[in-house]
Enzyme design. Sequence first.
Site, PDB file in Angstrom:
ATOM      1  N   SER A   1       0.808  -1.217   0.000  1.00 19.10           N
ATOM      2  CA  SER A   1       0.000   0.000   0.000  1.00 19.10           C
ATOM      3  C   SER A   1       0.839   1.263   0.000  1.00 19.10           C
ATOM      4  O   SER A   1       0.319   2.349  -0.120  1.00 19.10           O
ATOM      5  CB  SER A   1      -0.901   0.002   1.237  1.00 19.10           C
ATOM      6  OG  SER A   1      -0.108   0.044   2.401  1.00 19.10           O
TER       7      SER A   1
ATOM      8  N   LYS B   1       4.115   9.985   4.001  1.00 19.62           N
ATOM      9  CA  LYS B   1       4.160  11.066   3.020  1.00 19.62           C
ATOM     10  C   LYS B   1       4.926  12.260   3.557  1.00 19.62           C
ATOM     11  O   LYS B   1       5.103  12.429   4.758  1.00 19.62           O
ATOM     12  CB  LYS B   1       2.733  11.500   2.655  1.00 19.62           C
ATOM     13  CG  LYS B   1       1.950  10.438   1.897  1.00 19.62           C
ATOM     14  CD  LYS B   1       0.954  11.059   0.956  1.00 19.62           C
ATOM     15  CE  LYS B   1       0.407   9.993   0.022  1.00 19.62           C
ATOM     16  NZ  LYS B   1      -0.183   8.858   0.787  1.00 19.62           N
TER      17      LYS B   1
END
Lengths: 215, 215
Positions: free
Chosen positions: B134, B173
């Site tokens: 993922s 991120k």
Amino acid sequence: MSTRKTEISSRQLDILKFIQCYLDEHGYPPAIRDISAGCGISSTSVAVFHLKKLEEKGYIRRRPDISRGIELASASDREEASVPLIGIIAAGTPVPVPSADTWSEADSADLIKVPRVLLAGAENVYALKVRGDSMQDALISDGDIVIMESAVVVENGETAAVWLKNEKEITLKKVFREGGHIRLQPANKHYPAIIVSAGNVEVQGKVVAVLRNLL
Amino acid sequence: MSTRKTEISSRQLDILKFIQCYLDEHGYPPAIRDISAGCGISSTSVAVFHLKKLEEKGYIRRRPDISRGIELASASDREEASVPLIGIIAAGTPVPVPSADTWSEADSADLIKVPRVLLAGAENVYALKVRGDSMQDALISDGDIVIMESAVVVENGETAAVWLKNEKEITLKKVFREGGHIRLQPANKHYPAIIVSAGNVEVQGKVVAVLRNLL
DNA sequence: TAGACTACAGAACAGTTGTTCGATTGTAAA
DNA sequence: TTTACAATCGAACAACTGTTCTGTAGTCTA
């Protein structure tokens, strides 16, 4: 090539083993008298004699002036290996090829420390710094360091640095031989595999590990 | 909590610093007389005196019987750090949070060795194993090991493990605060950034490094 | 002021450790 | 056989090193 390892006598092997065991057990090197006692030698001078031999042959290093100043030549390499960083890897250029003395020359290149566990026993490894974002399909980022093994054969499914002759491009992909052609599969499954003829690929090395430093 | 560090005198700090420098320079610990000379002490007994204090206070350890048997309390952590592997990181679950004694308990978890250079001085680091694909937008693959720093603040542009409350999802991120909302930028530039409200994100740690083992 | 404590100096001591020298033995080559 | 060399032994030495003992001086507290 000055320090070539030569064969050693059984006594010298004894001593070498003893030093290794002693280091494991105690965490510090043995004294000459420890070696003598441990190897059933009744005189320290014998141990000194053999230690000199072992040092000449490059199996150990000794620090003068300091007690127990014996180091195994491969001592620090137990937990982590020093890998030469020999260049960069980018899309448009073939990867630098390690020369025969890449690993022997101590000073030649930058050496980076890599935990042995990552290497999984691979030998003849070298490191390349990634330049550019062309390898994101391999989940490899600009600035990453890839640890390569200079391998001649690549098993099916292993990741390798492949030079595509026609495209004049280097990519890192899993290699699958399928009949007459070769399928190159990116690590990122959202990217498509490419099929190339066997003649178009030139395996330049096997990818062993990837290190990325975000800070 | 038996060995609580107490305050030390300036002399003792001198000695401590000297030991550190000496270790850096020589690779082995100083002798008592080295310390005396190096700190401008004219008697070995004074150095002995302070070494005892320093040992009582837990700053150093000493090996009796062995010359130069001084170890800094944090000695072995010079070249590589032992990082506790405390769990896995996957899309649908929050990352395990390191407890206060994660770093103090020696046996609690798997410890993996990580070269200090990768850590760049980060402290309170722990490791997570990646499960699933993922996080390919972060150029992170199934099986990778991410080194995290349990940080409270994340600078703009740093990569962090972010828990999206509404989506109940963890992502890695780059974090950019932009006015009232937060932009989360994937490392792989082919993936789009996402904009979320500040209330929806919960920073769970800073990503320090990524290790990938292909073999 | 007396006592306790920290900090320091100097010296002597004893154990550890590496080095060196002379002599001996066994083996292999010349 | 002679020679050369590797391997060994034993002993002595010197340097290194940690420990300990006897003081002295300053500071702080009761």
